[in-house]
Design a protein around this motif. Structure first.
Motif, PDB file in Angstrom:
ATOM      1  N   LEU A 103      -7.865 -13.976  -3.363  1.00  0.00           N
ATOM      2  CA  LEU A 103      -8.386 -12.757  -2.759  1.00  0.00           C
ATOM      3  C   LEU A 103      -7.268 -11.764  -2.446  1.00  0.00           C
ATOM      4  CD1 LEU A 103     -10.748 -11.149  -1.661  1.00  0.00           C
ATOM      5  CD2 LEU A 103     -10.611 -12.469   0.458  1.00  0.00           C
ATOM      6  N   LEU A 104      -6.110 -12.252  -2.039  1.00  0.00           N
ATOM      7  CA  LEU A 104      -4.986 -11.367  -1.757  1.00  0.00           C
ATOM      8  C   LEU A 104      -4.467 -10.687  -3.030  1.00  0.00           C
ATOM      9  CD1 LEU A 104      -3.020 -13.345   0.964  1.00  0.00           C
ATOM     10  CD2 LEU A 104      -3.892 -11.009   1.167  1.00  0.00           C
ATOM     11  N   PHE A 105      -4.502 -11.384  -4.148  1.00  0.00           N
ATOM     12  CA  PHE A 105      -4.149 -10.735  -5.417  1.00  0.00           C
ATOM     13  C   PHE A 105      -5.120  -9.594  -5.712  1.00  0.00           C
ATOM     14  CE2 PHE A 105      -1.769 -14.683  -6.634  1.00  0.00           C
ATOM     15  CZ  PHE A 105      -0.568 -14.066  -6.922  1.00  0.00           C
ATOM     16  N   TYR A 106      -6.399  -9.824  -5.443  1.00  0.00           N
ATOM     17  CA  TYR A 106      -7.411  -8.778  -5.633  1.00  0.00           C
ATOM     18  C   TYR A 106      -7.154  -7.609  -4.683  1.00  0.00           C
ATOM     19  CZ  TYR A 106     -12.106  -6.656  -5.794  1.00  0.00           C
ATOM     20  OH  TYR A 106     -13.163  -5.794  -5.920  1.00  0.00           O
ATOM     21  N   ALA A 107      -6.828  -7.916  -3.422  1.00  0.00           N
ATOM     22  CA  ALA A 107      -6.536  -6.866  -2.439  1.00  0.00           C
ATOM     23  C   ALA A 107      -5.313  -6.054  -2.868  1.00  0.00           C
ATOM     24  CB  ALA A 107      -6.314  -7.491  -1.070  1.00  0.00           C
ATOM     25  N   ALA A 108      -4.313  -6.725  -3.452  1.00  0.00           N
ATOM     26  CA  ALA A 108      -3.123  -6.015  -3.925  1.00  0.00           C
ATOM     27  C   ALA A 108      -3.490  -4.999  -5.006  1.00  0.00           C
ATOM     28  CB  ALA A 108      -2.106  -7.021  -4.464  1.00  0.00           C
ATOM     29  N   SER A 109      -4.336  -5.406  -5.924  1.00  0.00           N
ATOM     30  CA  SER A 109      -4.758  -4.486  -6.987  1.00  0.00           C
ATOM     31  C   SER A 109      -5.582  -3.334  -6.414  1.00  0.00           C
ATOM     32  CB  SER A 109      -5.564  -5.247  -8.043  1.00  0.00           C
ATOM     33  OG  SER A 109      -4.768  -6.201  -8.714  1.00  0.00           O
ATOM     34  N   GLN A 110      -6.427  -3.620  -5.415  1.00  0.00           N
ATOM     35  CA  GLN A 110      -7.191  -2.551  -4.771  1.00  0.00           C
ATOM     36  C   GLN A 110      -6.256  -1.522  -4.139  1.00  0.00           C
ATOM     37  OE1 GLN A 110      -9.837  -4.616  -2.022  1.00  0.00           O
ATOM     38  NE2 GLN A 110     -11.586  -4.118  -3.306  1.00  0.00           N
ATOM     39  N   ARG A 163     -13.149  -6.176 -13.273  1.00  0.00           N
ATOM     40  CA  ARG A 163     -13.912  -4.924 -13.296  1.00  0.00           C
ATOM     41  C   ARG A 163     -13.135  -3.792 -12.645  1.00  0.00           C
ATOM     42  NH1 ARG A 163     -19.648  -5.685 -10.809  1.00  0.00           N
ATOM     43  NH2 ARG A 163     -19.667  -3.450 -11.321  1.00  0.00           N
ATOM     44  N   LEU A 164     -12.342  -4.099 -11.625  1.00  0.00           N
ATOM     45  CA  LEU A 164     -11.532  -3.082 -10.966  1.00  0.00           C
ATOM     46  C   LEU A 164     -10.573  -2.431 -11.964  1.00  0.00           C
ATOM     47  CD1 LEU A 164     -10.490  -1.729  -8.310  1.00  0.00           C
ATOM     48  CD2 LEU A 164      -8.875  -3.639  -8.130  1.00  0.00           C
ATOM     49  N   TYR A 165      -9.907  -3.245 -12.772  1.00  0.00           N
ATOM     50  CA  TYR A 165      -8.971  -2.686 -13.748  1.00  0.00           C
ATOM     51  C   TYR A 165      -9.702  -1.956 -14.875  1.00  0.00           C
ATOM     52  CZ  TYR A 165      -4.793  -4.684 -11.705  1.00  0.00           C
ATOM     53  OH  TYR A 165      -3.754  -4.957 -10.858  1.00  0.00           O
ATOM     54  N   LEU A 166     -10.812  -2.492 -15.310  1.00  0.00           N
ATOM     55  CA  LEU A 166     -11.570  -1.821 -16.370  1.00  0.00           C
ATOM     56  C   LEU A 166     -12.091  -0.471 -15.890  1.00  0.00           C
ATOM     57  CD1 LEU A 166     -13.570  -4.838 -17.859  1.00  0.00           C
ATOM     58  CD2 LEU A 166     -11.484  -3.771 -18.742  1.00  0.00           C
ATOM     59  N   ARG A 167     -12.449  -0.389 -14.614  1.00  0.00           N
ATOM     60  CA  ARG A 167     -12.956   0.877 -14.055  1.00  0.00           C
ATOM     61  C   ARG A 167     -11.861   1.933 -14.020  1.00  0.00           C
ATOM     62  NH1 ARG A 167     -13.153   2.302  -8.687  1.00  0.00           N
ATOM     63  NH2 ARG A 167     -12.852   0.141  -8.033  1.00  0.00           N
ATOM     64  N   HIS A 168     -10.632   1.514 -13.774  1.00  0.00           N
ATOM     65  CA  HIS A 168      -9.530   2.478 -13.693  1.00  0.00           C
ATOM     66  C   HIS A 168      -8.885   2.739 -15.055  1.00  0.00           C
ATOM     67  CE1 HIS A 168      -8.961   3.246  -9.352  1.00  0.00           C
ATOM     68  NE2 HIS A 168      -9.566   2.091  -9.208  1.00  0.00           N
ATOM     69  N   GLY A 169      -9.312   2.045 -16.077  1.00  0.00           N
ATOM     70  CA  GLY A 169      -8.727   2.256 -17.394  1.00  0.00           C
ATOM     71  C   GLY A 169      -7.492   1.397 -17.605  1.00  0.00           C
ATOM     72  N   MET A 170      -7.114   1.234 -18.845  1.00  0.00           N
ATOM     73  CA  MET A 170      -6.012   0.333 -19.187  1.00  0.00           C
ATOM     74  C   MET A 170      -4.809   1.091 -19.723  1.00  0.00           C
ATOM     75  SD  MET A 170      -7.799  -3.102 -20.688  1.00  0.00           S
ATOM     76  CE  MET A 170      -8.625  -2.307 -22.076  1.00  0.00           C
ATOM     77  N   GLN A 171      -4.521   2.253 -19.110  1.00  0.00           N
ATOM     78  CA  GLN A 171      -3.332   2.991 -19.511  1.00  0.00           C
ATOM     79  C   GLN A 171      -2.082   2.238 -19.075  1.00  0.00           C
ATOM     80  OE1 GLN A 171      -5.657   4.174 -17.443  1.00  0.00           O
ATOM     81  NE2 GLN A 171      -6.756   5.797 -18.507  1.00  0.00           N
ATOM     82  N   MET A 178      -2.497  -7.216 -16.916  1.00  0.00           N
ATOM     83  CA  MET A 178      -3.334  -7.776 -15.851  1.00  0.00           C
ATOM     84  C   MET A 178      -4.722  -8.104 -16.371  1.00  0.00           C
ATOM     85  SD  MET A 178      -1.573  -8.101 -13.071  1.00  0.00           S
ATOM     86  CE  MET A 178      -2.629  -8.050 -11.624  1.00  0.00           C
ATOM     87  N   VAL A 179      -5.286  -7.259 -17.200  1.00  0.00           N
ATOM     88  CA  VAL A 179      -6.605  -7.539 -17.773  1.00  0.00           C
ATOM     89  C   VAL A 179      -6.565  -8.814 -18.601  1.00  0.00           C
ATOM     90  CG1 VAL A 179      -8.286  -6.721 -19.485  1.00  0.00           C
ATOM     91  CG2 VAL A 179      -7.443  -5.153 -17.729  1.00  0.00           C
ATOM     92  N   GLY A 180      -5.510  -8.984 -19.376  1.00  0.00           N
ATOM     93  CA  GLY A 180      -5.384 -10.198 -20.184  1.00  0.00           C
ATOM     94  C   GLY A 180      -5.276 -11.452 -19.333  1.00  0.00           C
ATOM     95  N   VAL A 181      -4.489 -11.385 -18.257  1.00  0.00           N
ATOM     96  CA  VAL A 181      -4.329 -12.546 -17.367  1.00  0.00           C
ATOM     97  C   VAL A 181      -5.659 -12.890 -16.706  1.00  0.00           C
ATOM     98  CG1 VAL A 181      -3.213 -13.389 -15.270  1.00  0.00           C
ATOM     99  CG2 VAL A 181      -1.893 -12.106 -16.961  1.00  0.00           C
ATOM    100  N   LEU A 182      -6.374 -11.882 -16.230  1.00  0.00           N
ATOM    101  CA  LEU A 182      -7.658 -12.125 -15.556  1.00  0.00           C
ATOM    102  C   LEU A 182      -8.684 -12.704 -16.524  1.00  0.00           C
ATOM    103  CD1 LEU A 182      -7.735  -8.865 -13.420  1.00  0.00           C
ATOM    104  CD2 LEU A 182      -7.429 -11.191 -12.559  1.00  0.00           C
ATOM    105  N   CYS A 183      -8.711 -12.196 -17.732  1.00  0.00           N
ATOM    106  CA  CYS A 183      -9.637 -12.746 -18.738  1.00  0.00           C
ATOM    107  C   CYS A 183      -9.303 -14.210 -19.022  1.00  0.00           C
ATOM    108  CB  CYS A 183      -9.567 -11.924 -20.025  1.00  0.00           C
ATOM    109  SG  CYS A 183     -10.335 -10.301 -19.933  1.00  0.00           S
TER     110      CYS A 183
END
Length: 403
Positions: A103-110, A163-171, A178-183
């Motif tokens: 959850l803290l990793f998620y909070a960091a990305s937020q 979904r947080l990263y996909l919403r902000h785009g993968m620039q 990060m998207v690859g690691v989460l997948c």
């Protein structure tokens, strides 16, 4: 850690081979993998700590990225001591702390992407996880049920993270990483759920089987990669901030003199090449030294910031505003002839004069345009604009003049 168990079956001098699953020949100690996970998490927490201490305040989320692997260290101590500590600590608290680390990793990305964290709902899930784990530990003991519950909620958390990263785009590489690691972690979690329903998940976490070691090892890899991803994202953000500071005035946020001159020169070349109009405004705040002397430099800074904010509201998107030095600013008006530029300048002058505020101030403006004559350069444009500004000052200030 890994023991290769080879067995030969011999009968009457002939070698008999029984069908064997090659993976079953490996006995792996999950506790050793958990210890390794803790060591890796501790190292990454220390790395993030030093990055957190040295990074500028604009890079958000580093505190959570530092705390996440630190919490994972605590989780490995609890989970790794299963059988040595009471089940309340090693199972119930252990699962809650593992989930809190994710959850803290998620909070960091937020924090990094949204500028703030909102994990209240997930914190409630963490608190609810405790009683559920306790139920399936003491009331209705079931390793499989605990596995399904913990893996399911963790899968949902990682899905929300993705979904947080996909919403902000993968620039940029960092976000794609990060998207690859989460997948990858979601696939591992779904595979663990499938193992429960196919009966191959084992009877306890400490079963010395390859599937348990694979799952725990992938968790260790995820902690490492999520931390690396945080470092990559933070480094990209720091580099972008330094690039921004190198080209922008720290007080007002507009282009500094060096960047302004680069844009100015490019605008002159473009206008000459495309044979389009280009006008220049040179603006100077009247009696600005008196503002500093009477009200202090902080008041003077607020006047400059207020002036820029009002000016930006009066300009078009293609226009360029930069701080030329002190209380002087330059505005580039591409595609604008002198007559129109004079109208823009007068609108700015009257708007500043009549604007409400604790400190009233005025501005003098010199206006010129690019001429189709040999030898016309950025320097000659600035010289004419400066001459026009001098005429506005000599006429009593709070004036607009052209040259």
């Amino acid at each position: 850690m890994v023991r290769l168990q080879a067995q030969d079956a011999r009968s009457g001098g002939s070698l008999a081979h029984a069908p064997v699953n090659p993976l079953s020949n490996f006995a792996i100690d999950p506790r050793s993998v958990i210890v390794l996970t803790g060591v890796m998490s501790l190292v990454m927490s220390l790395v993030m700590f030093f990055l957190y201490r040295s990074a500028p305040p604009g890079v958000r989320g580093l505190r959570e990225w530092m705390l996440a692997p630190a919490v994972c260290v605590v989780a490995t101590l609890l989970v790794g001591a299963r059988g040595l500590l009471p089940d309340l600590l090693s199972i119930v608290a252990g699962n809650m702390v593992v989930f809190q680390g994710a959850l803290l990793f998620y909070a960091a990305s937020q924090c990094f992407l949204d500028g703030r964290r909102d994990t209240r709902g997930w914190t409630a899930v963490t608190l609810a996880l405790g009683p559920v784990m306790a139920w399936y530990t003491y009331v209705q003991p079931s390793y499989g049920a605990r596995l399904v519950v913990a893996t399911s909620v963790t899968s949902l958390l990682f899905t929300a993270h993705l979904r947080l990263y996909l919403r902000h785009g993968m620039q940029g590489f960092g976000r794609r990483f990060m998207v690859g690691v989460l997948c990858m972690e979601i696939v591992v979690l779904l595979g663990r759920l499938a193992a429960v329903f196919t009966g191959s998940a084992g009877s306890t976490l400490m079963d010395p089987t390859w599937i348990q070691a694979l799952y725990i090892g992938m968790n260790a890899l995820t902690v490492l990669l999520l931390s690396v991803g945080g470092i990559v994202l933070a480094t990209d953000r720091v580099r972008a901030e330094f690039q921004y500071l190198a080209r922008h005035d720290t007080l007002t946020g507009v282009l500094n003199r060096g960047a302004l001159m680069d844009v100015f020169e490019a605008a002159v070349e473009r206008a000459r090449r495309q044979r389009t109009a280009l006008s220049v405004l040179l603006l100077d705040l009247d009696h600005f030294k008196a503002v500093n002397d009477t009200h202090g430099h902080q008041a003077g800074d607020r006047v400059l910031q207020d002036f820029v904010a009002q000016l930006q509201g009066m300009l078009r998107a293609p226009d360029t505003l930069g701080r030329y030095g002190g209380e002087e600013f330059v505005v580039l008006l591409p595609g604008t002839e002198l007559r129109t530029a004079l109208g823009v300048a007068e609108r700015i002058r009257s708007g500043i004069e009549t604007s409400p505020g604790m400190l009233r101030y005025t501005v003098s403006i010199g206006v010129t345009e690019l001429r189709r004559t040999p030898g016309e350069t950025m320097d000659t444009l600035l010289a004419r604009a400066d001459q026009a500004l001098y005429e506005a000052k000599r006429a009593g200030r709070n004036q607009t003049r052209s040259a």
